[in-house]
Design an enzyme around this catalytic site. Sequence first.
Site, PDB file in Angstrom:
ATOM      1  N   TYR A 255      10.090  32.770 -29.767  1.00 40.34           N
ATOM      2  CA  TYR A 255       8.853  32.124 -29.095  1.00 40.34           C
ATOM      3  C   TYR A 255       8.140  33.366 -28.752  1.00 40.34           C
ATOM      4  O   TYR A 255       6.741  33.291 -28.420  1.00 40.34           O
ATOM      5  CB  TYR A 255       9.057  31.088 -28.148  1.00 40.34           C
ATOM      6  CG  TYR A 255       9.539  29.884 -28.531  1.00 40.34           C
ATOM      7  CD1 TYR A 255       9.698  29.719 -29.997  1.00 40.34           C
ATOM      8  CD2 TYR A 255      10.098  28.937 -27.737  1.00 40.34           C
ATOM      9  CE1 TYR A 255      10.405  28.327 -30.297  1.00 40.34           C
ATOM     10  CE2 TYR A 255      10.510  27.809 -27.908  1.00 40.34           C
ATOM     11  CZ  TYR A 255      10.745  27.443 -29.330  1.00 40.34           C
ATOM     12  OH  TYR A 255      11.373  26.251 -29.774  1.00 40.34           O
TER      13      TYR A 255
ATOM     14  N   LYS B 125      23.878  31.366 -34.314  1.00 38.71           N
ATOM     15  CA  LYS B 125      24.261  31.318 -35.587  1.00 38.71           C
ATOM     16  C   LYS B 125      24.423  32.447 -36.215  1.00 38.71           C
ATOM     17  O   LYS B 125      23.785  33.138 -37.110  1.00 38.71           O
ATOM     18  CB  LYS B 125      22.621  30.782 -36.258  1.00 38.71           C
ATOM     19  CG  LYS B 125      22.784  30.356 -37.704  1.00 38.71           C
ATOM     20  CD  LYS B 125      23.168  29.022 -37.887  1.00 38.71           C
ATOM     21  CE  LYS B 125      23.287  28.610 -39.435  1.00 38.71           C
ATOM     22  NZ  LYS B 125      23.796  27.547 -39.798  1.00 38.71           N
TER      23      LYS B 125
ATOM     24  N   ASP C 254      24.347  24.298 -35.864  1.00 43.01           N
ATOM     25  CA  ASP C 254      24.295  23.281 -36.659  1.00 43.01           C
ATOM     26  C   ASP C 254      25.333  22.213 -36.354  1.00 43.01           C
ATOM     27  O   ASP C 254      25.114  21.060 -36.039  1.00 43.01           O
ATOM     28  CB  ASP C 254      24.087  23.417 -38.065  1.00 43.01           C
ATOM     29  CG  ASP C 254      25.302  24.764 -38.301  1.00 43.01           C
ATOM     30  OD1 ASP C 254      25.496  25.380 -37.726  1.00 43.01           O
ATOM     31  OD2 ASP C 254      25.253  24.938 -39.745  1.00 43.01           O
TER      32      ASP C 254
ATOM     33  N   ASP D 208      15.942  24.722 -26.866  1.00 45.80           N
ATOM     34  CA  ASP D 208      14.849  23.635 -26.974  1.00 45.80           C
ATOM     35  C   ASP D 208      15.061  22.432 -27.656  1.00 45.80           C
ATOM     36  O   ASP D 208      14.933  21.473 -26.915  1.00 45.80           O
ATOM     37  CB  ASP D 208      13.726  24.438 -27.680  1.00 45.80           C
ATOM     38  CG  ASP D 208      12.382  23.779 -27.408  1.00 45.80           C
ATOM     39  OD1 ASP D 208      12.308  22.692 -26.412  1.00 45.80           O
ATOM     40  OD2 ASP D 208      11.265  24.275 -27.841  1.00 45.80           O
TER      41      ASP D 208
ATOM     42  N   ASP E  90      16.619  18.696 -25.735  1.00 44.76           N
ATOM     43  CA  ASP E  90      16.094  17.475 -25.949  1.00 44.76           C
ATOM     44  C   ASP E  90      16.973  16.510 -26.629  1.00 44.76           C
ATOM     45  O   ASP E  90      16.919  15.153 -26.362  1.00 44.76           O
ATOM     46  CB  ASP E  90      14.878  17.726 -26.800  1.00 44.76           C
ATOM     47  CG  ASP E  90      13.356  17.532 -26.226  1.00 44.76           C
ATOM     48  OD1 ASP E  90      13.572  18.145 -24.841  1.00 44.76           O
ATOM     49  OD2 ASP E  90      12.467  17.517 -26.561  1.00 44.76           O
TER      50      ASP E  90
END
Length: 356
Positions: A142, A188, A220, A244, A248
Amino acid sequence: MRKYTVALIKGDGIGPEIIDEAVKVLDAVSVKEGFEIAYKEALLGGAAIDVTGEPIPPETIEIAKSCDAVLFGAIGGPKWDNLPRDKRPETGLLKLRKALEVFANLRPVQVYDELLNASTLKPEVLKGTDLLVVRELIGGIYFGQPRGYEGDRAYNTMVYTKDEVRRIAKVAFEIARKRNRKVTSVDKANVLEVSQLWRDTVEEVAKEYEDVRLEHIYIDNAAMQLIRDPRQFDVILTGNIFGDILSDEASMLSGSIGLLPSASIGEKYGLYEPIHGSAPDIAEQGIANPIATIASAAMMLRFQFSEERAADRIEQAIKQVLKEGYRTKDLSSFDAKEVVTTSEMGSLIAQYASQI
Ligand code: NAD
Protein backbone atom coordinates in the site's frame (compact mmCIF):
# COMPACT_ATOMS: atom_id res chain seq x y z
CA MET A 1 -3.87 9.11 41.59
CA ARG A 2 -2.98 7.76 38.12
CA LYS A 3 -4.00 10.27 35.45
CA TYR A 4 -4.30 9.81 31.70
CA THR A 5 -5.28 12.08 28.82
CA VAL A 6 -7.28 10.75 25.90
CA ALA A 7 -7.88 12.53 22.59
CA LEU A 8 -11.51 11.89 21.66
CA ILE A 9 -12.24 11.90 17.97
CA LYS A 10 -15.93 11.26 17.48
CA GLY A 11 -16.04 11.74 13.71
CA ASP A 12 -19.20 11.27 11.62
CA GLY A 13 -22.39 9.22 11.40
CA ILE A 14 -22.71 6.96 14.46
CA GLY A 15 -19.24 8.08 15.67
CA PRO A 16 -20.48 10.57 18.30
CA GLU A 17 -23.12 8.14 19.66
CA ILE A 18 -20.74 5.23 20.16
CA ILE A 19 -17.90 7.34 21.58
CA ASP A 20 -20.27 8.81 24.18
CA GLU A 21 -21.03 5.28 25.38
CA ALA A 22 -17.35 4.34 25.57
CA VAL A 23 -16.70 7.44 27.69
CA LYS A 24 -19.60 6.48 29.97
CA VAL A 25 -18.01 3.06 30.53
CA LEU A 26 -14.47 4.44 30.95
CA ASP A 27 -15.73 6.90 33.56
CA ALA A 28 -17.44 4.09 35.46
CA VAL A 29 -14.36 1.82 35.59
CA SER A 30 -11.92 4.62 36.32
CA VAL A 31 -13.85 5.50 39.48
CA LYS A 32 -13.76 1.84 40.55
CA GLU A 33 -10.06 1.33 39.82
CA GLY A 34 -8.90 4.71 41.13
CA PHE A 35 -7.55 6.49 38.07
CA GLU A 36 -8.63 9.58 36.17
CA ILE A 37 -9.04 10.25 32.47
CA ALA A 38 -9.16 13.78 31.04
CA TYR A 39 -10.54 14.07 27.49
CA LYS A 40 -9.61 16.48 24.72
CA GLU A 41 -11.91 16.52 21.70
CA ALA A 42 -10.52 16.82 18.18
CA LEU A 43 -12.09 16.98 14.72
CA LEU A 44 -11.53 14.50 11.91
CA GLY A 45 -13.29 13.52 8.68
CA GLY A 46 -16.53 15.14 7.58
CA ALA A 47 -16.95 16.89 10.92
CA ALA A 48 -13.57 18.57 10.35
CA ILE A 49 -14.32 19.39 6.70
CA ASP A 50 -17.54 21.16 7.69
CA VAL A 51 -15.73 23.37 10.20
CA THR A 52 -12.26 23.89 8.69
CA GLY A 53 -12.46 22.75 5.04
CA GLU A 54 -9.79 20.07 5.73
CA PRO A 55 -10.31 16.39 6.69
CA ILE A 56 -7.56 16.67 9.28
CA PRO A 57 -6.73 20.11 10.65
CA PRO A 58 -3.22 20.46 12.16
CA GLU A 59 -4.69 20.90 15.69
CA THR A 60 -6.05 17.36 15.51
CA ILE A 61 -2.58 15.90 15.04
CA GLU A 62 -1.26 18.17 17.81
CA ILE A 63 -4.00 17.11 20.22
CA ALA A 64 -3.54 13.43 19.32
CA LYS A 65 0.21 13.64 19.94
CA SER A 66 -0.19 15.56 23.18
CA CYS A 67 -2.44 12.89 24.74
CA ASP A 68 -1.61 9.45 26.12
CA ALA A 69 -3.95 7.73 23.62
CA VAL A 70 -6.53 8.41 20.93
CA LEU A 71 -10.04 6.97 21.03
CA PHE A 72 -11.73 7.26 17.67
CA GLY A 73 -15.29 6.59 16.43
CA ALA A 74 -15.57 6.55 12.63
CA ILE A 75 -15.55 8.96 9.71
CA GLY A 76 -17.17 9.37 6.32
CA GLY A 77 -20.59 9.61 4.73
CA PRO A 78 -22.39 10.43 1.48
CA LYS A 79 -22.23 14.17 2.16
CA TRP A 80 -18.47 14.16 1.51
CA ASP A 81 -18.24 11.35 -1.08
CA ASN A 82 -17.82 13.60 -4.11
CA LEU A 83 -14.89 15.61 -2.83
CA PRO A 84 -11.45 15.13 -4.47
CA ARG A 85 -9.45 12.26 -2.88
CA ASP A 86 -7.12 14.48 -0.86
CA LYS A 87 -10.09 16.33 0.68
CA ARG A 88 -12.10 13.24 1.61
CA PRO A 89 -12.69 12.09 5.22
CA GLU A 90 -10.74 8.83 4.68
CA THR A 91 -7.62 10.81 3.72
CA GLY A 92 -7.79 12.44 7.14
CA LEU A 93 -7.72 9.06 8.88
CA LEU A 94 -4.81 7.73 6.80
CA LYS A 95 -2.86 10.91 7.59
CA LEU A 96 -3.58 10.52 11.29
CA ARG A 97 -2.34 6.90 11.32
CA LYS A 98 0.81 7.91 9.46
CA ALA A 99 1.43 10.95 11.71
CA LEU A 100 1.18 8.74 14.80
CA GLU A 101 3.36 6.04 13.16
CA VAL A 102 1.05 3.31 14.35
CA PHE A 103 2.59 0.37 12.54
CA ALA A 104 0.80 -2.49 14.29
CA ASN A 105 -2.90 -3.06 13.88
CA LEU A 106 -4.37 -5.50 16.39
CA ARG A 107 -7.78 -7.03 15.81
CA PRO A 108 -9.00 -9.53 18.35
CA VAL A 109 -11.81 -11.82 17.26
CA GLN A 110 -13.71 -13.50 19.99
CA VAL A 111 -16.84 -15.50 19.42
CA TYR A 112 -19.27 -15.02 22.27
CA ASP A 113 -21.15 -18.22 23.18
CA GLU A 114 -24.40 -16.26 23.35
CA LEU A 115 -24.00 -15.16 19.73
CA LEU A 116 -22.89 -18.43 18.17
CA ASN A 117 -25.96 -18.34 15.94
CA ALA A 118 -25.27 -14.84 14.70
CA SER A 119 -22.48 -15.95 12.35
CA THR A 120 -23.04 -17.50 8.94
CA LEU A 121 -20.67 -20.32 10.01
CA LYS A 122 -21.70 -23.39 11.99
CA PRO A 123 -21.71 -22.92 15.79
CA GLU A 124 -19.67 -26.12 16.33
CA VAL A 125 -16.86 -24.71 14.16
CA LEU A 126 -16.88 -21.37 15.96
CA LYS A 127 -17.37 -22.22 19.61
CA GLY A 128 -14.39 -21.09 21.66
CA THR A 129 -12.71 -19.08 18.88
CA ASP A 130 -10.42 -16.45 20.36
CA LEU A 131 -7.74 -15.12 18.05
CA LEU A 132 -5.86 -11.92 17.38
CA VAL A 133 -4.73 -10.65 13.98
CA VAL A 134 -1.54 -8.57 14.15
CA ARG A 135 -1.29 -6.69 10.86
CA GLU A 136 1.57 -4.47 9.70
CA LEU A 137 -0.16 -1.18 8.91
CA ILE A 138 2.15 1.41 7.38
CA GLY A 139 4.36 -0.57 4.98
CA GLY A 140 4.05 -3.20 2.24
CA ILE A 141 2.32 -2.83 -1.09
CA TYR A 142 0.00 0.00 0.00
CA PHE A 143 2.96 2.31 0.48
CA GLY A 144 5.78 0.86 -1.68
CA GLN A 145 7.39 2.89 -4.46
CA PRO A 146 7.35 2.99 -7.42
CA ARG A 147 3.64 2.88 -8.09
CA GLY A 148 1.78 4.14 -11.09
CA TYR A 149 -0.94 3.90 -13.70
CA GLU A 150 0.40 4.59 -17.19
CA GLY A 151 -1.79 3.95 -20.20
CA ASP A 152 -2.59 0.25 -20.29
CA ARG A 153 -0.04 -0.64 -17.60
CA ALA A 154 -0.26 -0.16 -13.83
CA TYR A 155 2.00 -1.33 -11.01
CA ASN A 156 2.61 -1.29 -7.25
CA THR A 157 5.61 -2.42 -5.27
CA MET A 158 5.54 -4.72 -2.28
CA VAL A 159 8.53 -3.91 -0.15
CA TYR A 160 9.49 -4.69 3.44
CA THR A 161 12.74 -4.13 5.26
CA LYS A 162 14.02 -6.42 8.00
CA ASP A 163 13.54 -3.61 10.53
CA GLU A 164 9.88 -3.25 9.59
CA VAL A 165 9.27 -6.98 9.89
CA ARG A 166 11.25 -7.26 13.12
CA ARG A 167 9.23 -4.59 14.93
CA ILE A 168 5.83 -6.03 13.97
CA ALA A 169 7.00 -9.58 14.74
CA LYS A 170 8.10 -8.49 18.21
CA VAL A 171 4.63 -7.05 18.87
CA ALA A 172 3.08 -10.39 17.87
CA PHE A 173 5.44 -12.48 20.04
CA GLU A 174 5.07 -10.20 23.06
CA ILE A 175 1.28 -10.44 22.87
CA ALA A 176 1.39 -14.20 22.27
CA ARG A 177 3.26 -14.50 25.57
CA LYS A 178 0.23 -13.03 27.33
CA ARG A 179 -2.13 -15.34 25.44
CA ASN A 180 -1.71 -18.95 24.34
CA ARG A 181 1.93 -18.68 23.18
CA LYS A 182 1.40 -19.46 19.54
CA VAL A 183 2.20 -17.25 16.53
CA THR A 184 1.09 -18.16 13.01
CA SER A 185 2.99 -16.05 10.49
CA VAL A 186 1.19 -15.66 7.17
CA ASP A 187 3.07 -15.00 3.92
CA LYS A 188 3.48 -16.13 0.32
CA ALA A 189 7.10 -17.23 0.57
CA ASN A 190 6.65 -19.88 -2.12
CA VAL A 191 6.26 -17.09 -4.70
CA LEU A 192 7.40 -13.71 -3.33
CA GLU A 193 10.93 -12.65 -2.33
CA VAL A 194 9.48 -10.09 0.04
CA SER A 195 7.69 -12.93 1.82
CA GLN A 196 10.93 -14.92 2.06
CA LEU A 197 12.53 -11.96 3.83
CA TRP A 198 9.45 -11.76 6.04
CA ARG A 199 9.76 -15.46 6.93
CA ASP A 200 13.53 -15.34 7.55
CA THR A 201 13.14 -12.31 9.81
CA VAL A 202 10.26 -13.78 11.78
CA GLU A 203 12.43 -16.90 12.33
CA GLU A 204 15.21 -14.69 13.69
CA VAL A 205 12.86 -12.87 16.07
CA ALA A 206 11.39 -16.19 17.21
CA LYS A 207 14.79 -17.16 18.65
CA GLU A 208 14.23 -14.50 21.35
CA TYR A 209 10.87 -16.10 22.23
CA GLU A 210 11.55 -19.80 22.65
CA ASP A 211 8.50 -20.12 24.90
CA VAL A 212 6.25 -19.18 21.96
CA ARG A 213 5.41 -21.70 19.24
CA LEU A 214 5.86 -20.39 15.69
CA GLU A 215 4.31 -21.77 12.54
CA HIS A 216 4.34 -20.42 8.97
CA ILE A 217 1.42 -20.69 6.64
CA TYR A 218 0.75 -19.39 3.12
CA ILE A 219 -1.92 -16.72 2.75
CA ASP A 220 -4.17 -18.85 0.52
CA ASN A 221 -4.13 -21.68 3.05
CA ALA A 222 -4.66 -19.19 5.92
CA ALA A 223 -7.80 -17.82 4.27
CA MET A 224 -9.14 -21.35 4.02
CA GLN A 225 -8.09 -22.51 7.51
CA LEU A 226 -9.65 -19.45 9.12
CA ILE A 227 -13.13 -20.59 8.23
CA ARG A 228 -12.40 -24.33 8.32
CA ASP A 229 -11.07 -24.39 11.87
CA PRO A 230 -10.61 -20.93 13.44
CA ARG A 231 -9.78 -22.38 16.88
CA GLN A 232 -6.33 -23.51 15.68
CA PHE A 233 -5.19 -19.86 15.74
CA ASP A 234 -3.96 -17.75 18.63
CA VAL A 235 -1.94 -14.83 17.19
CA ILE A 236 -1.89 -14.37 13.40
CA LEU A 237 1.05 -12.23 12.27
CA THR A 238 0.95 -10.80 8.78
CA GLY A 239 1.75 -7.93 6.43
CA ASN A 240 -0.44 -5.07 5.31
CA ILE A 241 -2.41 -6.42 2.35
CA PHE A 242 -2.75 -10.01 3.62
CA GLY A 243 -3.78 -8.66 7.03
CA ASP A 244 -6.34 -6.35 5.50
CA ILE A 245 -8.10 -9.25 3.82
CA LEU A 246 -7.68 -11.82 6.61
CA SER A 247 -8.87 -9.49 9.36
CA ASP A 248 -12.10 -8.73 7.50
CA GLU A 249 -12.60 -12.43 6.91
CA ALA A 250 -11.94 -13.10 10.60
CA SER A 251 -14.40 -10.41 11.64
CA MET A 252 -17.25 -12.39 10.13
CA LEU A 253 -16.64 -15.21 12.62
CA SER A 254 -18.19 -13.07 15.34
CA GLY A 255 -21.49 -12.33 13.65
CA SER A 256 -21.73 -8.54 13.75
CA ILE A 257 -19.33 -5.86 12.68
CA GLY A 258 -20.66 -3.86 15.61
CA LEU A 259 -18.78 -6.11 18.07
CA LEU A 260 -15.19 -5.88 16.92
CA PRO A 261 -12.59 -3.55 18.39
CA SER A 262 -9.12 -2.67 17.16
CA ALA A 263 -5.94 -1.04 18.32
CA SER A 264 -3.26 0.54 16.18
CA ILE A 265 -0.05 0.96 18.08
CA GLY A 266 3.45 2.26 17.44
CA GLU A 267 6.59 3.00 19.45
CA LYS A 268 4.92 5.97 21.07
CA TYR A 269 1.26 6.43 20.18
CA GLY A 270 -1.88 4.32 20.20
CA LEU A 271 -5.12 4.74 18.26
CA TYR A 272 -8.14 2.72 19.37
CA GLU A 273 -11.21 2.34 17.18
CA PRO A 274 -14.01 -0.04 16.20
CA ILE A 275 -13.39 -1.85 12.92
CA HIS A 276 -16.64 -0.63 11.38
CA GLY A 277 -17.33 2.64 9.58
CA SER A 278 -19.66 5.54 10.32
CA ALA A 279 -22.82 3.62 9.33
CA PRO A 280 -24.67 6.67 7.97
CA ASP A 281 -27.72 4.46 7.30
CA ILE A 282 -28.39 4.11 11.03
CA ALA A 283 -26.91 7.35 12.41
CA GLU A 284 -28.86 9.37 14.99
CA GLN A 285 -31.46 6.65 15.49
CA GLY A 286 -30.09 5.29 18.76
CA ILE A 287 -29.71 1.79 17.29
CA ALA A 288 -25.94 1.51 16.68
CA ASN A 289 -24.13 -1.18 18.61
CA PRO A 290 -21.55 0.54 20.86
CA ILE A 291 -19.80 -2.72 21.92
CA ALA A 292 -16.96 -2.51 19.34
CA THR A 293 -16.06 0.97 20.58
CA ILE A 294 -16.41 0.07 24.24
CA ALA A 295 -14.17 -2.98 23.66
CA SER A 296 -11.67 -0.69 21.87
CA ALA A 297 -11.62 1.46 25.01
CA ALA A 298 -10.83 -1.70 27.01
CA MET A 299 -7.91 -2.40 24.65
CA MET A 300 -6.69 1.16 25.26
CA LEU A 301 -6.72 0.56 29.01
CA ARG A 302 -4.80 -2.68 28.60
CA PHE A 303 -2.22 -1.81 25.94
CA GLN A 304 -1.66 1.89 26.52
CA PHE A 305 -2.18 2.33 30.26
CA SER A 306 -1.56 -1.22 31.58
CA GLU A 307 -4.86 -0.93 33.49
CA GLU A 308 -5.49 -4.66 33.16
CA ARG A 309 -8.15 -4.87 35.85
CA ALA A 310 -10.23 -2.07 34.39
CA ALA A 311 -9.96 -3.67 30.93
CA ASP A 312 -11.06 -7.03 32.39
CA ARG A 313 -14.04 -5.37 34.03
CA ILE A 314 -15.22 -4.01 30.68
CA GLU A 315 -14.69 -7.27 28.82
CA GLN A 316 -16.50 -9.26 31.52
CA ALA A 317 -19.36 -6.73 31.51
CA ILE A 318 -19.78 -7.09 27.73
CA LYS A 319 -20.02 -10.87 28.11
CA GLN A 320 -22.50 -10.45 30.96
CA VAL A 321 -24.93 -8.19 29.06
CA LEU A 322 -24.87 -10.53 26.09
CA LYS A 323 -25.42 -13.50 28.37
CA GLU A 324 -28.43 -11.80 29.92
CA GLY A 325 -29.94 -11.35 26.48
CA TYR A 326 -29.59 -7.60 25.94
CA ARG A 327 -29.13 -6.86 22.25
CA THR A 328 -28.94 -3.78 20.06
CA LYS A 329 -30.98 -3.92 16.87
CA ASP A 330 -28.21 -5.50 14.72
CA LEU A 331 -28.32 -8.60 16.93
CA SER A 332 -32.01 -8.53 17.81
CA SER A 333 -32.78 -11.81 16.05
CA PHE A 334 -30.20 -13.79 18.04
CA ASP A 335 -31.57 -14.96 21.39
CA ALA A 336 -32.63 -11.45 22.44
CA LYS A 337 -34.39 -11.07 25.76
CA GLU A 338 -34.61 -7.33 25.35
CA VAL A 339 -33.70 -5.01 22.49
CA VAL A 340 -31.99 -1.91 23.83
CA THR A 341 -30.82 1.43 22.42
CA THR A 342 -27.20 2.47 21.96
CA SER A 343 -27.32 4.49 25.15
CA GLU A 344 -29.05 1.77 27.18
CA MET A 345 -26.40 -0.74 26.08
CA GLY A 346 -23.66 1.66 27.20
CA SER A 347 -25.35 2.20 30.57
CA LEU A 348 -25.78 -1.55 31.14
CA ILE A 349 -22.12 -2.25 30.40
CA ALA A 350 -21.05 0.66 32.65
CA GLN A 351 -23.26 -0.67 35.43
CA TYR A 352 -22.00 -4.28 35.18
CA ALA A 353 -18.40 -3.14 34.84
CA SER A 354 -18.77 -1.25 38.14
CA GLN A 355 -20.30 -4.23 39.92
CA ILE A 356 -17.69 -6.87 39.02
P1 NAD B 1 -19.96 0.61 7.73
O1 NAD B 1 -19.06 -0.23 8.55
O2 NAD B 1 -20.15 2.02 8.18
O3 NAD B 1 -21.40 -0.07 7.65
C1 NAD B 1 -21.61 -1.36 7.07
C2 NAD B 1 -22.95 -1.93 7.59
O4 NAD B 1 -22.77 -2.30 8.95
C3 NAD B 1 -24.08 -0.92 7.58
O5 NAD B 1 -25.28 -1.59 7.26
C4 NAD B 1 -24.14 -0.40 8.99
O6 NAD B 1 -25.42 0.05 9.39
C5 NAD B 1 -23.68 -1.61 9.79
N1 NAD B 1 -22.96 -1.21 11.01
C6 NAD B 1 -21.71 -0.69 11.08
N2 NAD B 1 -21.40 -0.41 12.33
C7 NAD B 1 -22.45 -0.78 13.10
C8 NAD B 1 -22.72 -0.73 14.49
N3 NAD B 1 -21.83 -0.26 15.36
N4 NAD B 1 -23.93 -1.16 14.91
C9 NAD B 1 -24.83 -1.65 14.05
N5 NAD B 1 -24.63 -1.74 12.73
C10 NAD B 1 -23.45 -1.29 12.25
O7 NAD B 1 -19.39 0.55 6.25
P2 NAD B 1 -19.88 1.30 4.93
O8 NAD B 1 -21.37 1.40 4.92
O9 NAD B 1 -19.17 0.64 3.84
O10 NAD B 1 -19.28 2.76 5.06
C11 NAD B 1 -19.98 3.89 5.58
C12 NAD B 1 -19.01 5.06 5.68
O11 NAD B 1 -18.00 4.73 6.66
C13 NAD B 1 -18.24 5.36 4.40
O12 NAD B 1 -18.15 6.75 4.26
C14 NAD B 1 -16.89 4.72 4.60
O13 NAD B 1 -15.87 5.37 3.88
C15 NAD B 1 -16.71 4.94 6.09
N6 NAD B 1 -15.75 4.02 6.74
C16 NAD B 1 -15.04 4.54 7.76
C17 NAD B 1 -14.18 3.72 8.46
C18 NAD B 1 -13.46 4.32 9.61
O14 NAD B 1 -13.77 5.42 10.03
N7 NAD B 1 -12.49 3.61 10.20
C19 NAD B 1 -14.09 2.36 8.15
C20 NAD B 1 -14.87 1.84 7.14
C21 NAD B 1 -15.72 2.69 6.43
